[in-house]
Design a protein around this motif. Structure first.
Motif, PDB file in Angstrom:
ATOM      1  N   PHE A   1      45.118  17.807  64.973  1.00  0.00           N
ATOM      2  CA  PHE A   1      44.751  16.625  65.753  1.00  0.00           C
ATOM      3  C   PHE A   1      43.441  16.816  66.509  1.00  0.00           C
ATOM      4  O   PHE A   1      42.832  15.837  66.935  1.00  0.00           O
ATOM      5  N   ASN A   2      43.000  18.069  66.656  1.00  0.00           N
ATOM      6  CA  ASN A   2      41.698  18.307  67.248  1.00  0.00           C
ATOM      7  C   ASN A   2      40.595  17.708  66.376  1.00  0.00           C
ATOM      8  O   ASN A   2      39.523  17.354  66.866  1.00  0.00           O
ATOM      9  N   GLY A   3      40.890  17.579  65.074  1.00  0.00           N
ATOM     10  CA  GLY A   3      39.910  17.039  64.142  1.00  0.00           C
ATOM     11  C   GLY A   3      39.727  15.535  64.216  1.00  0.00           C
ATOM     12  O   GLY A   3      38.742  15.006  63.684  1.00  0.00           O
ATOM     13  N   VAL A   4      40.667  14.811  64.838  1.00  0.00           N
ATOM     14  CA  VAL A   4      40.528  13.351  64.909  1.00  0.00           C
ATOM     15  C   VAL A   4      39.904  12.896  66.224  1.00  0.00           C
ATOM     16  O   VAL A   4      39.782  11.698  66.469  1.00  0.00           O
ATOM     17  N   SER A   5      39.507  13.849  67.060  1.00  0.00           N
ATOM     18  CA  SER A   5      38.940  13.474  68.359  1.00  0.00           C
ATOM     19  C   SER A   5      37.737  12.552  68.198  1.00  0.00           C
ATOM     20  O   SER A   5      37.624  11.536  68.906  1.00  0.00           O
ATOM     21  N   ALA A   6      36.834  12.897  67.289  1.00  0.00           N
ATOM     22  CA  ALA A   6      35.626  12.079  67.113  1.00  0.00           C
ATOM     23  C   ALA A   6      35.983  10.666  66.671  1.00  0.00           C
ATOM     24  O   ALA A   6      35.380   9.690  67.136  1.00  0.00           O
ATOM     25  N   ALA A   7      36.964  10.543  65.779  1.00  0.00           N
ATOM     26  CA  ALA A   7      37.377   9.210  65.315  1.00  0.00           C
ATOM     27  C   ALA A   7      37.989   8.407  66.456  1.00  0.00           C
ATOM     28  O   ALA A   7      37.733   7.198  66.596  1.00  0.00           O
ATOM     29  N   LEU A   8      38.801   9.056  67.289  1.00  0.00           N
ATOM     30  CA  LEU A   8      39.411   8.360  68.425  1.00  0.00           C
ATOM     31  C   LEU A   8      38.359   7.937  69.443  1.00  0.00           C
ATOM     32  O   LEU A   8      38.395   6.813  69.964  1.00  0.00           O
ATOM     33  N   TYR A   9      37.408   8.818  69.733  1.00  0.00           N
ATOM     34  CA  TYR A   9      36.359   8.474  70.693  1.00  0.00           C
ATOM     35  C   TYR A   9      35.407   7.411  70.137  1.00  0.00           C
ATOM     36  O   TYR A   9      34.847   6.616  70.897  1.00  0.00           O
ATOM     37  N   THR A  10      35.237   7.390  68.816  1.00  0.00           N
ATOM     38  CA  THR A  10      34.434   6.327  68.211  1.00  0.00           C
ATOM     39  C   THR A  10      35.109   4.976  68.394  1.00  0.00           C
ATOM     40  O   THR A  10      34.458   3.973  68.733  1.00  0.00           O
ATOM     41  N   LEU A  11      36.425   4.928  68.165  1.00  0.00           N
ATOM     42  CA  LEU A  11      37.185   3.695  68.397  1.00  0.00           C
ATOM     43  C   LEU A  11      37.069   3.258  69.854  1.00  0.00           C
ATOM     44  O   LEU A  11      36.862   2.072  70.153  1.00  0.00           O
ATOM     45  N   LEU A  12      37.215   4.225  70.761  1.00  0.00           N
ATOM     46  CA  LEU A  12      37.158   3.907  72.186  1.00  0.00           C
ATOM     47  C   LEU A  12      35.770   3.391  72.572  1.00  0.00           C
ATOM     48  O   LEU A  12      35.650   2.394  73.305  1.00  0.00           O
TER      49      LEU A  12
ATOM     50  N   VAL B   1      30.451  10.115  61.113  1.00  0.00           N
ATOM     51  CA  VAL B   1      31.151  10.933  62.101  1.00  0.00           C
ATOM     52  C   VAL B   1      32.658  10.778  61.940  1.00  0.00           C
ATOM     53  O   VAL B   1      33.424  11.754  61.976  1.00  0.00           O
ATOM     54  N   THR B   2      33.110   9.537  61.728  1.00  0.00           N
ATOM     55  CA  THR B   2      34.531   9.287  61.515  1.00  0.00           C
ATOM     56  C   THR B   2      35.018   9.962  60.238  1.00  0.00           C
ATOM     57  O   THR B   2      36.120  10.527  60.199  1.00  0.00           O
ATOM     58  N   LEU B   3      34.208   9.899  59.191  1.00  0.00           N
ATOM     59  CA  LEU B   3      34.578  10.528  57.916  1.00  0.00           C
ATOM     60  C   LEU B   3      34.728  12.034  58.084  1.00  0.00           C
ATOM     61  O   LEU B   3      35.715  12.621  57.618  1.00  0.00           O
ATOM     62  N   TYR B   4      33.749  12.665  58.735  1.00  0.00           N
ATOM     63  CA  TYR B   4      33.839  14.110  58.965  1.00  0.00           C
ATOM     64  C   TYR B   4      35.075  14.446  59.801  1.00  0.00           C
ATOM     65  O   TYR B   4      35.822  15.383  59.490  1.00  0.00           O
ATOM     66  N   SER B   5      35.284  13.678  60.861  1.00  0.00           N
ATOM     67  CA  SER B   5      36.409  13.923  61.756  1.00  0.00           C
ATOM     68  C   SER B   5      37.741  13.791  61.018  1.00  0.00           C
ATOM     69  O   SER B   5      38.618  14.646  61.135  1.00  0.00           O
ATOM     70  N   SER B   6      37.894  12.714  60.243  1.00  0.00           N
ATOM     71  CA  SER B   6      39.159  12.477  59.535  1.00  0.00           C
ATOM     72  C   SER B   6      39.399  13.533  58.466  1.00  0.00           C
ATOM     73  O   SER B   6      40.527  14.021  58.303  1.00  0.00           O
ATOM     74  N   CYS B   7      38.364  13.910  57.733  1.00  0.00           N
ATOM     75  CA  CYS B   7      38.526  14.924  56.683  1.00  0.00           C
ATOM     76  C   CYS B   7      38.793  16.293  57.303  1.00  0.00           C
ATOM     77  O   CYS B   7      39.559  17.091  56.735  1.00  0.00           O
ATOM     78  N   SER B   8      38.185  16.570  58.454  1.00  0.00           N
ATOM     79  CA  SER B   8      38.505  17.800  59.170  1.00  0.00           C
ATOM     80  C   SER B   8      39.970  17.808  59.584  1.00  0.00           C
ATOM     81  O   SER B   8      40.656  18.835  59.497  1.00  0.00           O
ATOM     82  N   PHE B   9      40.465  16.652  59.988  1.00  0.00           N
ATOM     83  CA  PHE B   9      41.875  16.514  60.352  1.00  0.00           C
ATOM     84  C   PHE B   9      42.781  16.822  59.156  1.00  0.00           C
ATOM     85  O   PHE B   9      43.742  17.589  59.265  1.00  0.00           O
TER      86      PHE B   9
END
Length: 553
Positions: free
Chosen positions: A144-155, A373-381
């Motif tokens: 879940f550390n990998g989805v931080s960027a995706a969550l912050y992008t949404l926010l 950024v979201t793609l990298y974050s999600s794939c890292s997740f």
């Protein structure tokens, strides 16, 4: 059974902490604006990303602090460091205050240190509450550390899609709020209880359910994040993401209900108690059993790789889990092969994410930065989540974890050489996805591999020694990329653009040489990881023959 439900509450709390404290992954979302406000070069900007990664060099401080302070105090120390580090940078980027470059560097260092402290706290909570399922708990929460960027992008899109400074403000405030929410289950940690065979099977089933929910969460963020460019839509999608993060809270209730319904069977018989004691005592005191390796089993490899036979055979590990203090660790060839593999693999992926903003800008895809950024974050997740595969498949595929590590390193050189061959939109997205997937797996699996190869008791110290390659690699790889970037920015004519004092490089040449060099370095890491696999495979094979495999983490 109340203690059993509490440990799942702690796991959910750890998941939340990890999901909102991977704040270094959104650096590329605001790096261009920070570069403009500070009026610095690409090399100087690279030093700021290095400063964030240098926080990992001080990871041992968090472990020492836990020896003298309660865990919740260390948690809020980490939150305060993030609040101060990111909060003052937000004031700088908003031009409310003005700070010299050196102070911004120190603030980035402090912010990066807070991430490492959060990670250490999460590791400790998983190890304390899931002694027989450490690897499953670690891989799930670290993912879940990998989805931080995706969550912050949404926010950020939900608040103001065109305001980059929102990322810094969110990085400062959200971890503090999440730490406060996680405080209650952390303060009410259950005492270690004996586990019946039935409870152990239930734990395994719950981990399977949680991994399925995690996959759904990752797919949700990956597929719908591209629709969040409009603030109203982003708010709806953010609400859905929060619901998915809260959903695992139902599991402690299910566990408690099951305990009440089966109250008459809740007593633990002596056989189960003996099994539990054997598992926990064996995990702490005894190394994982492994027979000495018979050289004849590898005669085929010696025939093919005769020139490197000594490298594979010399001073190899024969048992898993043998404790290695730092002085012994430094004399182990296996450790240095492992160090080089990580240094030439996962660290490159992290530096790539730090440079993603400038990579997209130089290729003319800066409007797609959010989706990248979201793609990298999600794939890292997903990569981090896949690191649990060795544990779920251990009954069917008894492949050494170091072999999985080597296989996970392969996508990185493939992606980098793909970017060398093509600068198209499809190549950039494919390369970003592959690097995110690879680095995510490497980051998550490394914790378990360190514990298996060099001992569970020493894992905290040994893993912090391993990740010293992150700030070193971040400095070397980042400086290399920044130097090539600035050199090409200075040599361009019509494509050279000055925004204030910040020089921008446009064109494929800005990162072409960097991708070539990074690709060659990652091939070195791949070779090193393969040699590590050959050297450690006998120890894993010997462990496979051990009938007490259930204690393997």
């Amino acid at each position: 059974m109340e203690g059993q439900s509490r440990k799942w509450m702690i796991l959910v709390a750890v998941t939340w902490i990890q999901a909102f404290t991977g704040t270094n992954f959104d650096f590329s979302s605001y790096s261009s604006s920070l570069k403009l406000v500070l009026g610095i070069s690409q090399v100087q900007l690279s030093y700021l990303s290095v400063a964030s990664d240098m926080g990992k060099a001080f990871g041992w401080c968090s472990g020492v602090s836990l020896l003298y302070f309660p865990l919740w105090i260390v948690l809020f120390i980490a939150a305060f460091m993030g609040l101060l580090g990111y909060g003052l940078q937000w004031l700088v980027i908003k031009q409310i205050i003005s700070l010299p470059y050196i102070l911004v560097f120190l603030l980035s260092l402090m912010a990066g240190c807070s991430i490492c402290w959060f990670n250490t706290i999460c590791y400790v909570l998983c190890l304390r509450n899931f002694p027989t399922n450490k690897a499953l708990a670690l891989s799930l929460t670290i993912s879940f550390n990998g989805v931080s960027a995706a969550l912050y992008t949404l926010l950020a899109n939900a608040i103001s899609p065109n305001e980059d400074s929102i990322y810094l403000l969110s990085n400062a405030l959200i971890p503090v709020l999440v730490s406060g929410l996680a405080l209650l289950p952390i303060l009410r940690q259950p005492s270690l209880q004996a586990l019946s065979t039935d409870t152990t099977r239930l734990d395994y089933s719950i981990f399977l359910i949680l991994n399925i929910l995690a996959i759904i969460t990752g797919l949700y963020l990956l597929l719908f994040n591209s629709l969040s460019t409009v603030a109203s839509t982003a708010r709806i999608l953010l609400g859905g993401a929060i619901v998915l993060l809260v959903l695992p809270l139902l599991l402690p209730g299910i566990v408690s209900a099951r305990g009440w319904s089966r109250h008459s069977f809740s007593w633990i018989n002596n056989d189960d108690l003996d099994l539990f004691k054997g598992l926990t005592e064996g995990d702490e005191a005894a190394p994982m059993s492994s027979n000495s390796y018979n050289p004849t089993e590898r005669e085929g490899f010696c025939g093919i790789f005769s020139c490197c036979g000594q490298l594979v055979e010399k001073d190899r590990l024969t048992v898993l889990g043998e404790e290695h203090p730092a002085r012994l660790l430094a004399r182990r060839l296996d450790f240095w092969l492992y160090y080089v593999s990580y240094f030439c693999g996962g660290t490159i992926g992290l530096v790539y994410s730090n440079n993603l903003g400038q990579i997209a800008q130089s290729l003319g895809y800066d409007s797609q930065l959010t989706s990248l950024v979201t793609l990298y974050s999600s794939c890292s997740f997903f990569g981090r989540l896949l690191s649990a595969a060795p544990d779920f498949l251990q009954e069917k595929v008894g492949f050494a974890r170091t072999g999985w590590f080597a296989a996970a390193l392969l996508p990185t050189p493939v992606a980098l050489f793909l970017l060398v061959l093509s600068s198209s939109d499809a190549a950039l997205h494919t390369g970003t996805a592959l690097i995110g997937l690879s680095s995510g797996f490497l980051f998550s699996s490394a914790v378990s591999i360190t514990s298996e190869l060099f001992g569970a008791k020493s894992a905290g110290v040994n893993h912090n020694i391993l990740i010293t390659n992150i700030p070193i690699g971040s400095l070397l790889y980042g400086l290399l990329a920044a130097t090539i970037y600035d050199a090409n920015a200075g040599s361009t004519s019509l494509l050279e653009t000055f925004l204030g004092e910040a020089m921008v490089c446009m064109g494929r040449e800005c990162y072409l040489k960097t991708f070539i060099i990074w690709g060659c370095i990652s091939l070195m890491g791949l070779v090193s990881s393969f040699v590590l696999f050959l050297r450690t495979r006998p120890a894993y094979d010997g462990f496979k023959r051990n009938p007490n495999r259930i204690g393997f983490c």
